[in-house]
Design an enzyme around this catalytic site. Structure first.
Site, PDB file in Angstrom:
ATOM      1  N   ASP A  33      -7.266  -2.971  -3.629  1.00 50.70           N
ATOM      2  CA  ASP A  33      -5.889  -2.664  -4.138  1.00 50.70           C
ATOM      3  C   ASP A  33      -5.105  -4.173  -3.931  1.00 50.70           C
ATOM      4  O   ASP A  33      -4.273  -4.033  -4.849  1.00 50.70           O
ATOM      5  CB  ASP A  33      -5.259  -1.640  -3.164  1.00 50.70           C
ATOM      6  CG  ASP A  33      -5.923  -0.437  -3.442  1.00 50.70           C
ATOM      7  OD1 ASP A  33      -6.118  -0.069  -4.704  1.00 50.70           O
ATOM      8  OD2 ASP A  33      -5.796   0.787  -2.661  1.00 50.70           O
ATOM      9  N   ASP A  90       2.925   2.651   8.450  1.00 52.81           N
ATOM     10  CA  ASP A  90       2.345   1.185   8.241  1.00 52.81           C
ATOM     11  C   ASP A  90       3.407   0.457   7.385  1.00 52.81           C
ATOM     12  O   ASP A  90       3.817  -0.824   7.911  1.00 52.81           O
ATOM     13  CB  ASP A  90       1.024   1.315   7.556  1.00 52.81           C
ATOM     14  CG  ASP A  90       0.237   1.766   8.521  1.00 52.81           C
ATOM     15  OD1 ASP A  90       0.353   2.125   9.662  1.00 52.81           O
ATOM     16  OD2 ASP A  90      -1.291   1.799   8.022  1.00 52.81           O
ATOM     17  N   SER A 106      -8.831   7.318   6.044  1.00 51.15           N
ATOM     18  CA  SER A 106      -7.672   6.754   5.370  1.00 51.15           C
ATOM     19  C   SER A 106      -7.513   7.417   4.103  1.00 51.15           C
ATOM     20  O   SER A 106      -8.658   7.852   3.327  1.00 51.15           O
ATOM     21  CB  SER A 106      -7.793   5.169   4.998  1.00 51.15           C
ATOM     22  OG  SER A 106      -6.896   4.667   4.292  1.00 51.15           O
ATOM     23  N   ARG A 116      -2.118   1.395  -9.415  1.00 49.75           N
ATOM     24  CA  ARG A 116      -1.582   0.103  -8.948  1.00 49.75           C
ATOM     25  C   ARG A 116      -0.977  -0.489  -9.977  1.00 49.75           C
ATOM     26  O   ARG A 116       0.303  -1.165  -9.461  1.00 49.75           O
ATOM     27  CB  ARG A 116      -2.621  -0.629  -8.452  1.00 49.75           C
ATOM     28  CG  ARG A 116      -3.520   0.047  -7.210  1.00 49.75           C
ATOM     29  CD  ARG A 116      -2.676   0.414  -6.315  1.00 49.75           C
ATOM     30  NE  ARG A 116      -3.515   1.198  -4.878  1.00 49.75           N
ATOM     31  CZ  ARG A 116      -3.007   1.960  -4.310  1.00 49.75           C
ATOM     32  NH1 ARG A 116      -1.686   2.685  -4.412  1.00 49.75           N
ATOM     33  NH2 ARG A 116      -3.520   2.474  -3.502  1.00 49.75           N
TER      34      ARG A 116
END
Lengths: 408, 408, 408, 408
Positions: B127, B16, B181, B98
């Site tokens: 996110d 990705d 995921s 993050r």
């Protein structure tokens, strides 16, 4: 405080409250009414009646009641609507029983014309506070007698001497000192004192009386489904049950699977730390299940507000303020949030763990259409996130620009 | 927003972000800098370098860094000082990583003269918010590119076509859709989407990748002792270790004993509910241990204040406001409380459970002299409880008298 | 969003909303329903009807309503039960009117078969958020049109050109730009923008439209007595009055005495700071009076809980979350607290000040017997304070002893 | 508690503390050290020295100190950083002075080898709690003597008899009873008791001793500019001044303009309500100014967090917990927020009102570019509001859809 004329005593039938009974009679020359409640502590109540009679209490002055349904319906369940945990971990099993006992003491005092109530809690603990705040909140003129704070029976030897002097029978196993002190009701069993007093030392196995050790629990997990209506459990595996029956069944499940043990050092309201061993088998399952059903039926605004007031609510119950305006205000807020907390949770029970693994509800707010990684058919426009982030970021950008400007 | 000239991309080396890399080059005709961090996700970083080179990134534009110590020391540990749990249960494993990534992206942008950063988060999740709020808070002028919100590669097929059209190699096992995921770092692994989207249905066993099933964990409990200094873990079984090493070791203990699995439906900041499976083996042990050491070293006033602000603190981290004045204010409050949170906790690990069974400290506030059931040599005067209760009861009595007067 | 077919417009009759009306017709070729509410803004509504007719609205599509009683009874009074102040000072006069307008827009949409509502708030302010959150909370499928965010009439000149092109009459005094922008209802008048944009510069006198300058107020104070029942004002100087009448009378008193002016820089929900001049004459008196009656009728536990949640409650209203579960939960808490907030307050009004000088109630919790410096006949035993202090001090002593031990 | 050998007495030089001094000597046959502090109460300290000498205190045991700077710098200013108000209105003028006095008492006890401290507060009020909690928090072994809770001098007559019997001079005007009781320091003057005990009855004019009546204040407003650095006032009208000087000057301004009068019924920590008249002239101006400078320099996240914890912070100070971990934790949070609270505020003072009318700062977060009604040159994209609202609305829509579905 003038001397009491007639006292309603919270009476277990055990040695300590029997001594209190006799002490009240001798110290104050007053009439004594006994109140013995079945809160699910797992003891027969008949012996308490016989013992009270033997100690000279008139039959009409002996109150023995099964209050388990009231306890769970009006005290335990409202508290569980809040997911209440004291200091992050304790399910408040002792705290929540005291207001009910005080309520009945005060009511029986009104019925029998008594001017005082008495309890067997010591001067070091929280229970005296819980008993007395509840009593005063319900009857501002009631007298409360706490013999442990008053008398001079300050050692085991003196207590036994008093018992013998007053023909109170002492069971053989009560002659020695118990290695720890126990409180029990339908929600939990707590143990503290003596062998538990050093918080560095593991609690001996024999302290745990109500649950299997996880090591001794079955090697096969068990699944259970709990149904909720408006925040309260109403069924187990599809069978509709009364509040006390539900808690009883969950206790049995928890007992078998070794669920709900807690080794805990807490802060007492009276200012010291104490260490307790708590066993709350059914309650631990119930909390997990209630959280599970809230996860899909409660909106985030409601849930976050509940979370933010929970510590205060738990502290109020721990400190004895069940019958206070602020607890009732918080309850109104919590109950308002539970209108749609209806549905079913599936849990897996295994060797000390109760874990939600599925939940469903007609009242669910979960929208697969919105959350899906697949094509959502326009339910959610990802472009909206751009503006959402930009405006949430605006003040942070202004801050960063200000700080940069000042440095520059 | 004007077109970016040079973009720092959070690059994993996977399919990705490789597509994003190429898309940035083709869409904006801009220079791309890649940043690949070892956050403990358990993947080799060398392939990311090779892949970046293969996609035409200049060597000086490839940043690969091991940030595990920084991650644990400056993000995970400060958060654990607060006992932070989002919505009662979630240990914030994704949320806390993050801000660190954004911080490095912004710093690398400054070093390399880039005017933009880019990330691979979708427009539906949290996110994107966390990446972007952090970036804007650190550089108010930075551009943030979120390709998933911009491009028209809205299906797996289109992505693979784009990859093939641009010579991006696609591993065979990436041709089909993943059944869910995954995000991972040293603190946790999260799984969501696809087979997990129905919260009524149990998660398949194969979703859990990081921990043994409790059923498969050893039949023998293991004891572990964790040492703390000022709220942070510093040793395991007496061995002093760095922050990341401690978390790594606790992860291994947790993995073996099946600790830290959570099946959870949470409220995303962007307004929808989602279901995730979290595995936080070491973090779950650490939380339990931190609570254990606080139990004896933290005063009740401090502890209750911490508890009351915790939900807000956790929400801030979840929502992406790590770099905000209010998070920093709360951190100042929390850190202040940890000055004496120093000592050792012993835990028992067994089939999914991590339970404190002992704790000791030179900084302990626990006073056996005060709490003992035995003679306390005058440490505590039980008579004081009388006045304490009377004054706490006074307002309740006045309320009861008022209410009685109005009815009477 | 598909194009709307029929739109209910919040219509003031002024130039801006007339342009919106025409723009909706031309842009979407849709039917327009106008809703004009008398919220006590002090303008005639008849001209709005005539203007709507002139712009081609069918008579059955013109809704003109006096909602002042509903506004005060169901929105203003519930909010005042909380003593709500945003950021310490702002009485939320604009915020509280928006949900009512949205509620009627959505209801009229249902009655008239409209699929959309429209408002005249800009994209920079809070009002768009309040209008739209309320609308969506009441009808999740409603479309909301916010022309200021959509159209290209981005300057005064373009607006006037559009008006002329569509035969919308423009009053002469509207040709030039207003020196500031005004919102008014029965609770307050707010002014912002233009001449007020520099927060360092004093607001010109002519901005204040609704209150005398304190300097121009009477030189003689005026006393007023306000009666409350369960937290709501019900009478002035002994005369029972409806909610809107009470607020109207208090507004007149406040106007005369120059009460309720506020020069304020606030944080908008959309992330920026703005400066406003607020005039809330009656509301300022009402807040002071409500606090006065709570002082003697509300218990400290209830009052402190209310105080602690007030900022959150005010923020919710400011941000537009009137119709949200968490606002309703807080309202349940607040309303529960008001059961005994009944009695009378005397205030002194003088040159900008409204000050409580006396309060009395059958529901009073004030006990002269307890507080008196004179002999209290045993109502309060000063010795109780000894134990109260000792137990409150216990944890502080344990802390001090620990800290001393560590240093020693 | 064993008998004290040497006692440090908080000594004002007035009749009551002179009686206490003598009573300590006679009751405990102990050495007495006197501590008299200039907190800005506006009384000469020399007479206190002479009186102490006359009562037989050795010169080296007489401590007389000007603590005004310490009082304002270390107690008043930190508290004002929080905008602390107890129960919405009270500026905590008495509460904040007590910890300083206790701190010096305990320090002097250490210097002089005293084992006890004594104060003249009664058993009904808050001050005993504040004195004693502070003392115990600073020295867990100190003895505290509170004569008013111990002795039998329970009437004015007995006190005067004791004074005469011990040659304590009684001023003629002290023979009769004072019509109310007064406490004063640099921050405020409080009056309570006797003629003020009925909260329904207006306080007589003569109670107000420190401020002009607004009616008697000048007919011309006065403007004043107050400069702040990191949350603390540092200058008036451009002149840099010390903390105590600033408060002194503001007191004079407030006095002249009749600012800071409060007629208040509050909840004492000991459980009863009491009515007080407070005059806080400078503090009232300072609070308004501090809010004014925060309006432009404090971010909304920081400000709202501060607002939400303020009631708890104020309650801690009111209840006497200045020296507690939780007050210090909150202070750390508050102080962290003040790093950029630097700038200048202009206020208008007029007949009881202090109102911010302008504020400016290099640290301002106010962005005219963003807020302007004029063309903002792209600073703010109004389209962002669309997404911001949509995502804030999402959960409300899901709620509405759920509720509609259940009804349907």
């Amino acid at each position: 405080m003038s001397a009491p004329k007639k006292v309603v005593l919270a009476y277990s039938g055990g040695l300590d409250t029997s001594i209190i009974l006799k002490w009240l009679q001798t110290e104050y020359d007053c009439e004594v009414v006994t109140f013995t409640a079945d809160l699910g502590q797992g003891e027969e109540l008949d012996p308490a009646r016989k013992k009270a009679e033997m100690l000279g209490i008139a039959p009409e002055n002996i109150y023995i009641e099964d209050v388990r349904e009231e306890f769970v319906r009006d005290f335990v369940f409202p508290m569980f609507r809040a997911n209440a945990l004291y200091e992050g971990l304790y399910l408040l099993g002792t705290s929540i029983a005291r207001p009910l006992i005080s309520k009945r003491l005060v009511e029986i005092a009104a019925e029998t014309g008594a001017d005082a109530v008495a309890h067997g809690a010591t001067g070091k603990g929280n229970d005296q506070v819980r008993f007395e705040l509840s009593a005063y909140a319900l009857n501002p003129d009631i007298k409360v007698i706490a013999p442990w704070r008053e008398w001079d029976l300050t050692s085991r030897t003196k207590l036994l001497e008093f018992a013998e002097a007053h023909q109170i029978p002492v069971a053989k196993d009560k002659r020695g000192e118990a290695p720890f002190s126990v409180d029990a009701n339908l929600l939990h069993t707590s143990s503290e004192g003596k062998v538990l007093e050093d918080p560095a030392v593991d609690a001996p196995d024999y302290v745990y009386q109500r649950t299997n050790a996880p090591e001794d629990a079955p090697d096969t997990p068990e699944m259970v489904e709990i149904g909720f209506v408006q925040g309260d459990a109403v069924s187990i595996n599809g069978e509709a049950l009364s509040p006390a029956t539900i808690l009883t069944r969950l206790n049995e499940l928890g007992r078998v699977h070794g669920i709900g043990r807690l080794d805990f050092v807490e802060n007492r309201f009276v200012g010291m730390k104490s260490r307790g061993i708590y066993e709350t088998p059914g309650g631990t399952i119930l909390l997990e299940a209630h959280r599970g059903i809230e996860q899909i039926t409660l909106d985030s605004g409601a849930g976050h507000l509940k979370d933010s007031i929970m510590p205060r609510y738990a502290e109020l119950i721990y400190n004895g303020f069940w019958f206070s305006p602020e607890r009732e205000m918080l309850q109104a807020l919590i109950d308002k949030s539970q209108e749609h907390v209806t549905g079913t949770v599936r849990l897996k029970l295994y060797k000390g763990l109760a874990r939600t693994v599925g939940r469903w509800s007609d009242h669910s707010l979960y929208s697969e259409a919105h959350v899906t990684f697949e094509d959502d058919a326009g339910a959610y426009d990802q472009k909206d996130a751009q503006g959402f982030i930009q405006l949430n970021a605006l003040r942070l950008k202004l801050l960063a620009a200000r700080n940069r400007r000042l440095k520059g």
